[in-house]
Design a protein around this motif. Structure first.
Motif, PDB file in Angstrom:
ATOM      1  N   ARG A 176       0.981  -3.332  -7.906  1.00 27.00           N
ATOM      2  CA  ARG A 176       0.485  -2.040  -8.414  1.00 27.00           C
ATOM      3  C   ARG A 176      -0.429  -2.341  -9.597  1.00 27.00           C
ATOM      4  O   ARG A 176      -0.071  -3.097 -10.503  1.00 27.00           O
ATOM      5  CB  ARG A 176       1.643  -1.149  -8.891  1.00 27.00           C
ATOM      6  CG  ARG A 176       2.717  -0.889  -7.866  1.00 27.00           C
ATOM      7  CD  ARG A 176       2.310   0.060  -6.788  1.00 27.00           C
ATOM      8  NE  ARG A 176       2.323   1.459  -7.212  1.00 27.00           N
ATOM      9  CZ  ARG A 176       1.890   2.449  -6.427  1.00 27.00           C
ATOM     10  NH1 ARG A 176       1.396   2.198  -5.229  1.00 27.00           N
ATOM     11  NH2 ARG A 176       1.941   3.690  -6.848  1.00 27.00           N
ATOM     12  N   ALA A 177      -1.604  -1.759  -9.554  1.00 28.39           N
ATOM     13  CA  ALA A 177      -2.568  -1.992 -10.625  1.00 28.39           C
ATOM     14  C   ALA A 177      -2.571  -0.806 -11.586  1.00 28.39           C
ATOM     15  O   ALA A 177      -2.550   0.350 -11.152  1.00 28.39           O
ATOM     16  CB  ALA A 177      -3.959  -2.197 -10.035  1.00 28.39           C
ATOM     17  N   GLY A 178      -2.555  -1.089 -12.856  1.00 27.75           N
ATOM     18  CA  GLY A 178      -2.577  -0.031 -13.861  1.00 27.75           C
ATOM     19  C   GLY A 178      -3.522  -0.389 -14.990  1.00 27.75           C
ATOM     20  O   GLY A 178      -4.277  -1.352 -14.898  1.00 27.75           O
ATOM     21  N   ARG A 179      -3.471   0.402 -16.043  1.00 27.83           N
ATOM     22  CA  ARG A 179      -4.351   0.173 -17.184  1.00 27.83           C
ATOM     23  C   ARG A 179      -3.523  -0.020 -18.445  1.00 27.83           C
ATOM     24  O   ARG A 179      -2.439   0.541 -18.596  1.00 27.83           O
ATOM     25  CB  ARG A 179      -5.290   1.374 -17.389  1.00 27.83           C
ATOM     26  CG  ARG A 179      -6.296   1.558 -16.280  1.00 27.83           C
ATOM     27  CD  ARG A 179      -7.428   2.508 -16.682  1.00 27.83           C
ATOM     28  NE  ARG A 179      -6.935   3.796 -17.130  1.00 27.83           N
ATOM     29  CZ  ARG A 179      -6.483   4.762 -16.324  1.00 27.83           C
ATOM     30  NH1 ARG A 179      -6.429   4.565 -15.033  1.00 27.83           N
ATOM     31  NH2 ARG A 179      -6.063   5.899 -16.812  1.00 27.83           N
ATOM     32  N   VAL A 222      -0.649   2.780 -18.538  1.00 25.88           N
ATOM     33  CA  VAL A 222      -0.878   3.821 -17.544  1.00 25.88           C
ATOM     34  C   VAL A 222      -0.628   3.225 -16.162  1.00 25.88           C
ATOM     35  O   VAL A 222      -1.257   2.222 -15.794  1.00 25.88           O
ATOM     36  CB  VAL A 222      -2.315   4.376 -17.636  1.00 25.88           C
ATOM     37  CG1 VAL A 222      -2.534   5.489 -16.624  1.00 25.88           C
ATOM     38  CG2 VAL A 222      -2.617   4.852 -19.038  1.00 25.88           C
ATOM     39  N   THR A 223       0.280   3.818 -15.417  1.00 22.10           N
ATOM     40  CA  THR A 223       0.604   3.308 -14.074  1.00 22.10           C
ATOM     41  C   THR A 223       0.558   4.453 -13.078  1.00 22.10           C
ATOM     42  O   THR A 223       0.833   5.602 -13.417  1.00 22.10           O
ATOM     43  CB  THR A 223       2.013   2.687 -14.044  1.00 22.10           C
ATOM     44  OG1 THR A 223       2.928   3.620 -14.621  1.00 22.10           O
ATOM     45  CG2 THR A 223       2.074   1.401 -14.830  1.00 22.10           C
TER      46      THR A 223
END
Lengths: 77, 77
Positions: free
Chosen positions: B37-40, B7-8
């Motif tokens: 960029r931080a995502g999951r 997920v971004t």
């Protein structure tokens, strides 16, 4: 140059966030989910010439808690 | 069967977590980081026979906020 870093909890480490997701999915009717593990994905836009060793140092010093987390680095172009 | 979901944040959506990581890296001396960029990353352990369409429904209903986030599903074995 881009790098993707995947940070995941080590096996055996409790994951309350994953458990919460699993229960929420069950509540929505998705019953076939046996386990959920939640991790982080960090995308870095790097200056050209940044080596994998440097990205590895970033992970060890800041991005991952190596006591409880594993990380994997993927360098793109 | 396993599934990995990435997920971004969509391009253009502000990412304060990513900015905080970038500043922290700069503070540690890692200067060549132009953007973060931080995502999951969500790993699902699924019952056999769960289809990609069902995983997609999980993403749309719970795992990703499709207003501001993109997601990608990777099915493994």
């Amino acid at each position: 140059m881009k790098a993707r870093i995947f940070v995941t909890l080590k096996p055996g480490v409790l994951d309350p966030q994953g458990k919460a997701i699993q229960h929420a999915l069950a509540g929505l009717g998705f019953g076939g989910v046996n386990d959920v593990r939640a991790g982080r994905l960090i995308e870095l836009e790097l200056a050209d010439g940044t080596g994998e060793a440097e990205v590895d140092a970033m992970c060890r010093q800041l991005l991952a808690n190596t006591v409880i987390e594993n990380y994997r680095v993927e360098l793109l172009g």
